[in-house]
Design an enzyme around this catalytic site. Structure first.
Site, short mmCIF file in Angstrom:
data_model
loop_
_atom_site.label_atom_id
_atom_site.label_comp_id
_atom_site.label_asym_id
_atom_site.label_seq_id
_atom_site.Cartn_x
_atom_site.Cartn_y
_atom_site.Cartn_z
N LEU A 295 0.81 -1.22 0.00
CA LEU A 295 0.00 0.00 0.00
C LEU A 295 0.84 1.27 0.00
O LEU A 295 0.30 2.36 0.12
CB LEU A 295 -0.92 0.01 1.23
CG LEU A 295 -2.00 -1.08 1.24
CD1 LEU A 295 -2.74 -1.07 2.57
CD2 LEU A 295 -2.98 -0.88 0.09
N ARG A 296 2.17 1.12 -0.13
CA ARG A 296 3.01 2.32 -0.14
C ARG A 296 2.63 3.25 -1.28
O ARG A 296 2.64 4.47 -1.13
CB ARG A 296 4.49 1.95 -0.25
CG ARG A 296 5.11 1.49 1.05
CD ARG A 296 6.63 1.60 1.02
NE ARG A 296 7.20 1.00 2.21
CZ ARG A 296 7.74 -0.20 2.26
NH1 ARG A 296 7.77 -0.95 1.17
NH2 ARG A 296 8.24 -0.67 3.37
N GLY A 297 2.33 2.68 -2.44
CA GLY A 297 1.98 3.49 -3.61
C GLY A 297 0.75 4.36 -3.34
O GLY A 297 0.74 5.55 -3.68
#
Length: 365
Positions: A295-297
């Site tokens: 979920l970093r993006g």
């Protein structure tokens, strides 16, 4: 006998510090400049990885950015430049002193830019504990490293793709957590390490592993300028600076001051900037369709879009804000195989256009 005093030679007045090429005078490389500015506005974006050809002004731009930033308040006698007004940016020692009601001495200091050399050891980066002094005197004798020096500043790693993977892991962990912990022989010391991590490199010398690349918030690609007129302008600007650095800086002083004030206002506005729920859903849909791991993006794209809106003086994120940052935030997260090349941005923009219902990009462009 008449004695006449010899005229003393005129001593030139030296500038207070070495002249640095002004950020506002840098021609082109808009992608890199935007990524750096957004990380200054919100350091939690997670840093920038800048990949590009040799001699394209990577180091010059980063030094110019550090010089542009305003002075900050620090606790005068603290080796970690703790923020006297924000407990989240204080060392444990300063926090203890504050809890005892002690008045903290405050000083002004320029934002620090630390260059991390390729040959640096882990002790030099993280700091060392003097075990002998700790055992004999019963005190935690800590020698701060580069991470301590970079706190609340910029840590620049040139040729980061040639740095030992273990050291890159240490840097990224500290950048993500905001703390550096040193443990040795049962003694543990930690200090704040909030910095903007900027890495640069030349793709010809190899890419970072996808797992490490994903930890950088943004990825900027820069190319050698091909337009002869623009190349001439860049050469002329640099030559003018080299001939008369102080005069050149004075000519750009007003622009520098204006940009500095704009950054300060953006930092103040950032907490009130909102991203509508529907836009957040569409950002996550883009990440899902691009098969971005984790979920970093999603998180970085939301943060970068908010920082851009704040930079432009708005408290609501628009589709245009997201479009301008989405490639910087996602293209380096598409690599699954270390042998793959990083997407130029076309794939990200094409999926973005499909999800947000905007004009698709021109593949030739």
């Amino acid at each position: 006998m008449t004695v006449t005093a010899e005229a003393s030679p005129t001593v030139p007045t030296l500038p207070r510090r070495r002249a640095v090429f002004p950020f506002t005078a840098i021609v082109g490389q808009e992608e890199m400049k935007l990524a750096l500015l957004l990380n200054v506005i919100d350091p939690k974006v997670g840093g920038v990885m800048i990949m590009g050809d040799r001699g394209t002004g990577k180091s010059t731009t980063i030094r110019a950015l550090a010089d542009l930033l305003p002075e900050m308040d620090v606790v005068a006698d603290d080796p970690f430049d703790s923020d006297p007004s924000n407990p989240e940016l204080m060392s444990d020692d300063v926090r203890d002193r504050l809890s005892r009601g002690e008045t903290l001495p405050i000083a002004k200091k320029k934002v620090t830019m630390v260059d991390l050399p390729l040959g640096a050891t882990e002790d030099r980066v993280c700091g060392t504990i003097d075990i002998e002094k700790a055992l004999s005197e019963g005190v935690k004798a800590f020698e701060p490293g580069l991470l301590a020096k970079a706190n609340r500043g910029i840590l620049y790693v040139d040729e980061v793709n040639l740095l030992d993977d273990h050291l890159v892991d240490v840097l990224l962990d500290s950048a993500a957590s905001g703390w550096n912990t040193v443990e040795r022989e049962g003694i543990s010391i930690r200090h704040p390490a909030n910095f903007v991590l900027v890495g640069s490199g030349n793709p010809e010398e190899g890419e970072l592993r996808p797992q490490l690349l994903d930890r950088f918030g943004m990825h900027a690609e820069i190319r050698t300028v091909k337009d002869p007129t623009l190349r001439v302008k860049i050469v002329e600007e640099r030559s003018a600076f080299d001939r008369d650095p102080q005069g050149y800086l004075e000519r750009h002083q007003a622009e520098q001051q204006e940009l500095q004030e704009r950054l300060v206002k953006a930092q103040e506005l950032l907490s009130s900037v909102e991203v509508e729920y529907d836009l957040r859903v569409q950002i996550s849909q883009v990440c899902a369709e691009l098969d971005v791991d984790g979920l970093r993006g999603d998180i970085v794209t939301n943060r970068a879009a908010r920082a851009l809106a704040a930079f432009e003086g708005r408290d609501n994120v628009t589709v245009d804000d997201i479009q301008r940052v989405v490639t910087l935030c996602l293209r380096h997260r598409l690599r699954k195989d270390p042998l793959e090349t990083i997407d130029s941005g076309y794939k990200v923009q094409k999926v973005f256009a499909d999800v947000f219902g905007v004009e698709p990009p021109d593949e030739d462009a």
